[in-house]
Each structure stands twice: as structure tokens, then as C-alpha cells.
Design an enzyme around this catalytic site. Structure first.
Site, PDB file in Angstrom:
ATOM      1  N   PRO A 324      -6.181   7.570  14.814  1.00 37.57           N
ATOM      2  CA  PRO A 324      -7.238   6.915  14.038  1.00 37.57           C
ATOM      3  C   PRO A 324      -7.486   7.622  12.712  1.00 37.57           C
ATOM      4  O   PRO A 324      -7.522   8.854  12.654  1.00 37.57           O
ATOM      5  CB  PRO A 324      -8.471   7.068  14.948  1.00 37.57           C
ATOM      6  CG  PRO A 324      -8.198   8.312  15.730  1.00 37.57           C
ATOM      7  CD  PRO A 324      -6.706   8.365  15.925  1.00 37.57           C
ATOM      8  N   ARG A 363     -10.116  -1.355  -2.667  1.00 36.43           N
ATOM      9  CA  ARG A 363      -9.927  -2.177  -1.471  1.00 36.43           C
ATOM     10  C   ARG A 363     -10.412  -3.621  -1.649  1.00 36.43           C
ATOM     11  O   ARG A 363      -9.857  -4.547  -1.083  1.00 36.43           O
ATOM     12  CB  ARG A 363     -10.595  -1.522  -0.261  1.00 36.43           C
ATOM     13  CG  ARG A 363     -10.013  -0.147   0.064  1.00 36.43           C
ATOM     14  CD  ARG A 363     -10.429   0.373   1.427  1.00 36.43           C
ATOM     15  NE  ARG A 363      -9.859  -0.428   2.489  1.00 36.43           N
ATOM     16  CZ  ARG A 363     -10.489  -1.378   3.141  1.00 36.43           C
ATOM     17  NH1 ARG A 363     -11.749  -1.640   2.854  1.00 36.43           N
ATOM     18  NH2 ARG A 363      -9.888  -2.083   4.067  1.00 36.43           N
ATOM     19  N   TYR A 367      -7.439  -6.019  -0.980  1.00 32.52           N
ATOM     20  CA  TYR A 367      -7.434  -6.681   0.335  1.00 32.52           C
ATOM     21  C   TYR A 367      -8.538  -7.713   0.476  1.00 32.52           C
ATOM     22  O   TYR A 367      -8.782  -8.202   1.583  1.00 32.52           O
ATOM     23  CB  TYR A 367      -7.635  -5.666   1.463  1.00 32.52           C
ATOM     24  CG  TYR A 367      -6.792  -4.425   1.385  1.00 32.52           C
ATOM     25  CD1 TYR A 367      -5.398  -4.494   1.463  1.00 32.52           C
ATOM     26  CD2 TYR A 367      -7.371  -3.170   1.255  1.00 32.52           C
ATOM     27  CE1 TYR A 367      -4.626  -3.346   1.412  1.00 32.52           C
ATOM     28  CE2 TYR A 367      -6.601  -2.019   1.200  1.00 32.52           C
ATOM     29  CZ  TYR A 367      -5.235  -2.112   1.278  1.00 32.52           C
ATOM     30  OH  TYR A 367      -4.480  -0.978   1.225  1.00 32.52           O
ATOM     31  N   CYS A 394     -11.546  -2.547 -17.421  1.00 34.17           N
ATOM     32  CA  CYS A 394     -11.224  -3.708 -18.246  1.00 34.17           C
ATOM     33  C   CYS A 394     -10.405  -4.707 -17.450  1.00 34.17           C
ATOM     34  O   CYS A 394      -9.208  -4.896 -17.702  1.00 34.17           O
ATOM     35  CB  CYS A 394     -10.488  -3.257 -19.489  1.00 34.17           C
ATOM     36  SG  CYS A 394     -11.554  -2.247 -20.481  1.00 34.17           S
ATOM     37  N   GLU A 395     -11.030  -5.291 -16.472  1.00 31.45           N
ATOM     38  CA  GLU A 395     -10.336  -6.231 -15.612  1.00 31.45           C
ATOM     39  C   GLU A 395     -11.388  -7.029 -14.845  1.00 31.45           C
ATOM     40  O   GLU A 395     -12.294  -6.438 -14.256  1.00 31.45           O
ATOM     41  CB  GLU A 395      -9.469  -5.419 -14.638  1.00 31.45           C
ATOM     42  CG  GLU A 395      -8.613  -6.259 -13.776  1.00 31.45           C
ATOM     43  CD  GLU A 395      -7.307  -5.579 -13.376  1.00 31.45           C
ATOM     44  OE1 GLU A 395      -6.798  -4.707 -14.102  1.00 31.45           O
ATOM     45  OE2 GLU A 395      -6.815  -5.946 -12.321  1.00 31.45           O
TER      46      GLU A 395
HETATM   47  N1  LLP Z   1      -0.821   5.702  11.989  1.00 28.84           N
HETATM   48  C1  LLP Z   1       0.059   5.147  11.159  1.00 28.84           C
HETATM   49  C2  LLP Z   1       1.483   5.265  11.441  1.00 28.84           C
HETATM   50  C3  LLP Z   1      -0.389   4.455  10.026  1.00 28.84           C
HETATM   51  O1  LLP Z   1       0.495   3.896   9.219  1.00 28.84           O
HETATM   52  C4  LLP Z   1      -1.766   4.358   9.773  1.00 28.84           C
HETATM   53  C5  LLP Z   1      -2.266   3.639   8.607  1.00 28.84           C
HETATM   54  C6  LLP Z   1      -2.653   4.976  10.658  1.00 28.84           C
HETATM   55  C7  LLP Z   1      -2.149   5.630  11.770  1.00 28.84           C
HETATM   56  C8  LLP Z   1      -4.142   4.956  10.449  1.00 28.84           C
HETATM   57  O2  LLP Z   1      -4.679   3.701  10.451  1.00 28.84           O
HETATM   58  P1  LLP Z   1      -6.276   3.523  10.466  1.00 28.84           P
HETATM   59  O3  LLP Z   1      -6.774   4.009  11.796  1.00 28.84           O
HETATM   60  O4  LLP Z   1      -6.830   4.340   9.370  1.00 28.84           O
HETATM   61  O5  LLP Z   1      -6.477   2.080  10.244  1.00 28.84           O
HETATM   62  N2  LLP Z   1      -5.002   1.226   2.717  1.00 28.84           N
HETATM   63  C9  LLP Z   1      -5.323   0.314   3.797  1.00 28.84           C
HETATM   64  C10 LLP Z   1      -4.940   0.873   5.134  1.00 28.84           C
HETATM   65  C11 LLP Z   1      -3.495   1.264   5.219  1.00 28.84           C
HETATM   66  C12 LLP Z   1      -3.196   1.913   6.503  1.00 28.84           C
HETATM   67  C13 LLP Z   1      -1.847   2.523   6.492  1.00 28.84           C
HETATM   68  N3  LLP Z   1      -1.499   3.147   7.727  1.00 28.84           N
HETATM   69  C14 LLP Z   1      -6.811  -0.014   3.746  1.00 28.84           C
HETATM   70  O6  LLP Z   1      -7.482   0.455   2.841  1.00 28.84           O
HETATM   71  O7  LLP Z   1      -7.311  -0.774   4.571  1.00 28.84           O
END
Ligand code: LLP
Length: 466
Positions: A324, A363, A367, A394-395
Site C-alpha cells: 500500500p 491528479r 486523472y 498558464c493553462e
Molecule cells: N505496488 C506497485 C507495483 C505499484 O505499481 C503501485 C502503484 C503500488 C504498489 C502502490 O499503489 P497504491 O497503494 O499507492 O495505489 N499516480 C497515480 C497512481 C499510480 C500508482 C502506480 N503504482 C495516482 O496519482 O493515482
């Protein structure tokens, strides 16, 4: 996009077609109330109505550290890390995903709370090692690790490297052998699950860059090759299905398929791999409409799924690990902004500009993420106004909070805060328009300290070598 594609479900303002009168949008009953679901644990209002965190009020924080600033509640971070650790117990490992947010203080907190750490670049590895995380508690990820990164990871003695391609299987084995080592590895597979999340953060369907597909026997072939190489000790299979997921059914299918592969491996090679890693991806509340699960519920669900699947495949239950990131750090921080220009657009909404924007939170633009926002330097009894919190870039896509209600007497100089910005905000921050990246300030027990300092113009100019 589905409900969990956004960090929140539908909100009143979302259902308003652009340009329609906002009169029908129902604002919340009380704009001064802070929903504990989206705010860090120690956040509250003092008797003057000023929001405090860790016993310090936001006006004092703004005065001392400036705005914008990410404010992290250390008590909350430690409590969440501990809750994950405790929930999974001693038969499982919790690897905090450093990509969500990493700094040396964070590494020390994790170490002290008994968590392991997931890194995915040389930079994250360097941060982890420099803050004293024991190398054997570090997992090294990435779909395109450089030779130099692999070399450094093996030399440092990382506990595992998660292999992401056929080429990498050979590359890691070769480098390990040349260093006279046998590297513990997992193989990351894609199980073919369509996680209900934004396309860019879903990672278990096959048509994307991560992992080796289970389909067509590719994962089985990867295992065959890894088992043949002296430089590798294959300890398990890894699957990460995506991020900001609320529904456990994707994990259920993933566990079923990963265990299926373990069974095939046992049948073909007579080897029972001792570990499986189910990745991260658990969702958090960005707005009051989100209902994330508690770590103990997640731990119970995942361990039950894995043992059930193993029992029916007549396999010893492997050690589980999870990764996590967002679920630990996300809710522990908020971004503190000062209000600047306020621009009411008749019949539409009021644009409230803050002193940061897409450079400190990409984000929303990337997203379509949803956030909440509150006036934190005072309370107000003024009527609610539908606002859009925008940055100074500027966007026109430079939006921090797409639709939110703020009091109509909001004025330049007020402080507003956006909660749940602990994950993927500072770590994805940029210098767009040469705006300086904000500091990260940790607050605990009435004291604040900068854990990542504010960028300065000298920092910018130092990189610009002319
Ligand atoms: N393990 C692996 C192999 C991953 O690729 C990721 C996230 C995690 C764990 C952790 O995931 P989490 O528990 O934080 O969701 N930038 C995007 C999220 C990209 C996540 C990439 N990998 C956002 O802002 O939502």
C-alpha cells in the site's frame, strides 16, 4: 468512468452540465464541518474556528512555512502504518510503496513502525538507503530498470527484485552472477483483471507495459527460465492490479489466478514458491462520498482468499505481501494554500485562484480526480458558493478542485486546504512555469518541522547551467 475511476463518487456539481444554472446543486449543510473521513486524524478547529493539526493552527503554519505547503500529520501516518502492520501480522509483510511519497523522515517512520519499503528507481533506492532502511527490507520494482540500477540494488543487498520482463530475467541473473550473488526475485505477472479504476492507473489487464502476461503461458515460461538461472532465487509471484480500488473482487480474481500459477509451477517443477505479493492499490476517501475499507478488513479478506485458493489447490499457503502507498500516506496530509484572485462567473461558478496548482497536484488534470476543500483560517456563516479551485499556471486545465462549495465571503488572503493530498502530489510535483515546489512540513505534538524544504529560485538556477 466508473465510480472508483474517480477518487470519489458523483457529487452534486458533477451532474450539472456546463453552463447550467447552479441553483439546483445542493450544497452541504455546514461548510465549517470537517469530515474526519477525508482529513488527517488530528485535524480539528480550535475555539476561534481556525483549523489545527497536531495541535498547531494553520495560520501559524502558514506564517512559519509559507504557502502553498503540504502539511503531514505524523501521528496519523504512524497510526496508519501501524494499522497495516498489525492487520497483516507476522505471517505477512507490508511494503510501503515509496512512489506515493518518499522522504528520509518517511523512511525512518516506516522503519520504526516495522514496515518494509518498495522502491522503483535509483533515486528512491538512494533515499531509502540514506535514511537507514535495511536493504533486505527493500523491494526493487520497475518495468525498465537500468543496468546501473540493478547493479546498485544487488550490491546494496535488496531483499527482492521484482522482475518485469523476459529481458530483465536474464539481465538480473547475469549481473547477480557477475557479482557472485544469488538474488532473491519475484516475477510480476498480469492476471488479466480489469480493475475498476482510471485507465492510467489500472495495471493488470494485458495490453499495458507492466508485467508478464499469464495468458498464453508466458508467465509459466518466465518461471521456467528464472528457475534455470543460477543468479536468481525465485521466491514468488507478484501481481498489482491498479490503484484507488474499493472493490475486493479484482483482488479475488488476481489471487485465484496467481495461486493457479503456483499450482502449475508445483506440478511442473515440484517447487512450491514460498511468497505471493498482491501489490497495492487500495482506495482512500478524497471526498465524503468515498468509503474505503479498513486495513484489518483488507487483511482478513486477502488472507482468506489466498488460503482458500491454496487449500483447494492443495498448496501450502505462501507468505503474503502487500504494497500500500496511497492508503497509508494519502489521508495523512493536506495542501495549505492562500486564496488569491476570486472571479465570479455569473450563472456558472466562482473561480478561486490559489498560490499553487497543477505543479503541486497534477491528479485533477491527469486523472480527473476529485478533491474536497475547506476554508481553514476561519469559519464562516456566509452562503455556500459553487467554486472551482484553480492554480496560478498558464493553462486552463490547471484545476485543483473541480467543483466544491466554499463560503461566499471568501476573500484574498484566506487560507484554504485540500485534504488527502499525501499520495502522488509531492511525488508527482513539477516546476511547470518555474513555480517552486512546496515544502513538506511534518506536524506532531505541537511542533512542526520541514521534512522536504521549499524549492528556491537558486535551486532552479543551479540546474540551469547556461
Ligand atoms: N505496488 C506497485 C507495483 C505499484 O505499481 C503501485 C502503484 C503500488 C504498489 C502502490 O499503489 P497504491 O497503494 O499507492 O495505489 N499516480 C497515480 C497512481 C499510480 C500508482 C502506480 N503504482 C495516482 O496519482 O493515482
Amino acid at each position: 468512468m466508473s465510480r472508483s475511476a474517480h477518487p470519489a463518487g458523483p457529487r452534486h456539481a458533477d451532474v450539472l452540465p456546463e453552463g447550467r444554472s447552479v441553483a439546483s446543486a445542493a450544497p452541504p449543510a455546514d461548510l465549517n464541518t470537517l469530515d474526519p473521513k477525508v482529513w488527517a486524524q488530528t485535524v480539528t478547529r480550535d475555539s476561534q474556528g481556525v483549523v489545527t493539526v497536531g495541535g498547531i493552527d494553520v495560520k501559524a503554519l502558514a506564517e512559519e512555512h509559507g504557502t502553498p505547503a503540504y502539511i503531514v500529520d505524523e501521528t496519523d501516518f504512524r497510526a496508519r502504518a501501524r494499522a497495516w502492520r498489525t492487520a497483516f501480522g507476522h505471517d505477512a509483510d507490508v511494503f510501503y510503496a515509496g512512489k506515493a511519497f518518499l522522504s528520509r523522515a518517511i523512511v525512518r517512520w516506516l522503519h520504526e513502525e516495522g514496515l518494509n519499503l518498495d522502491v522503483c528507481s535509483g533515486g528512491e533506492l538512494a533515499t531509502a538507503l540514506s535514511a537507514g532502511m535495511p536493504a533486505d527490507r527493500i523491494a526493487f520494482h520497475g518495468n525498465n530498470k537500468s543496468t546501473e540500477e540493478i547493479h546498485r540494488a544487488i550490491t546494496a543487498g535488496v531483499g527482492r527484485i521484482v522482475l518485469d520482463s523476459f529481458q530483465e530475467i536474464v539481465r538480473v541473473a547475469h549481473i547477480a552472477e557477475s557479482l557472485g550473488k544469488r538474488q532473491r526475485v519475484q516475477i510480476r505477472i498480469t492476471v488479466g483483471v480489469e480493475a475498476h479504476t482510471h485507465e492510467f492507473i489500472a495495471t493488470a489487464h494485458e495490453d499495458q507495459k507492466f508485467g508478464i502476461p499469464l495468458a498464453g503461458g508466458q508467465a509459466a515460461e518466465a518461471v521456467r527460465r528464472a528457475l534455470r538461472l543460477d543468479g536468481l532465487e525465485l521466491i514468488g509471484i507478484h501481481s498489482h492490479i491498479g490503484s484507488q480500488i474499493f472493490d475486493m473482487s479484482g483482488f479475488e480474481v488476481a489471487a485465484h489466478r496467481v495461486v493457479g500459477l503456483l499450482k502449475d509451477i508445483r506440478d511442473e517443477h515440484g517447487v512450491e514458491l514460498p511468497e505471493i505479493d498482491l501489490g497495492g492499490g487500495l482506495g482512500i476517501a478524497y471526498t465524503s462520498d468515498d468509503d474505503p475499507r479498513e486495513p484489518h478488513e483488507i487483511a482478513k479478506a486477502l488472507t482468506e482468499i489466498v488460503s482458500r485458493e491454496c487449500d483447494s489447490a492443495k498448496l501450502r499457503t505462501p507468505r503474503i505481501s502487500v504494497e500500500p502507498g496511497r492508503a497509508i500516506v494519502g489521508p495523512t496530509a493536506f495542501t495549505l494554500y492562500e486564496v488569491g484572485t476570486i472571479k465570479p462567473l455569473d450563472g456558472l461558478r466562482t473561480y478561486v485562484s490559489v498560490d499553487g496548482g497543477m505543479s503541486d497536484n497534477i491528479r485533477t488534470a491527469l486523472y480527473d480526480a476529485e478533491y474536497s476543500v475547506a476554508l481553514v483560517s476561519r469559519t464562516s456563516d456566509a452562503a455556500p458558493m459553487l467554486a472551482r479551485v484553480v492554480g496560478k499556471h498558464c493553462e486552463s486545465g490547471d484545476i485543483v478542485v473541480k467543483d466544491a462549495f466554499l463560503p461566499a465571503d471568501l476573500a484574498p488572503g484566506d487560507l484554504i486546504a485540500v485534504p488527502a493530498t499525501g499520495a502522488y502530489c509531492r511525488s508527482m510535483a513539477s516546476n511547470y512555469n518555474h513555480v517552486l515546489r512546496p515544502p513538506v512540513v511534518a506536524v506532531n505534538d505541537g511542533a512542526s518541522r520541514v521534512i522536504v524544504r521549499r524549492e528556491t529560485e537558486e535551486d532552479l538556477l543551479r540546474l540551469d547551467v547556461g
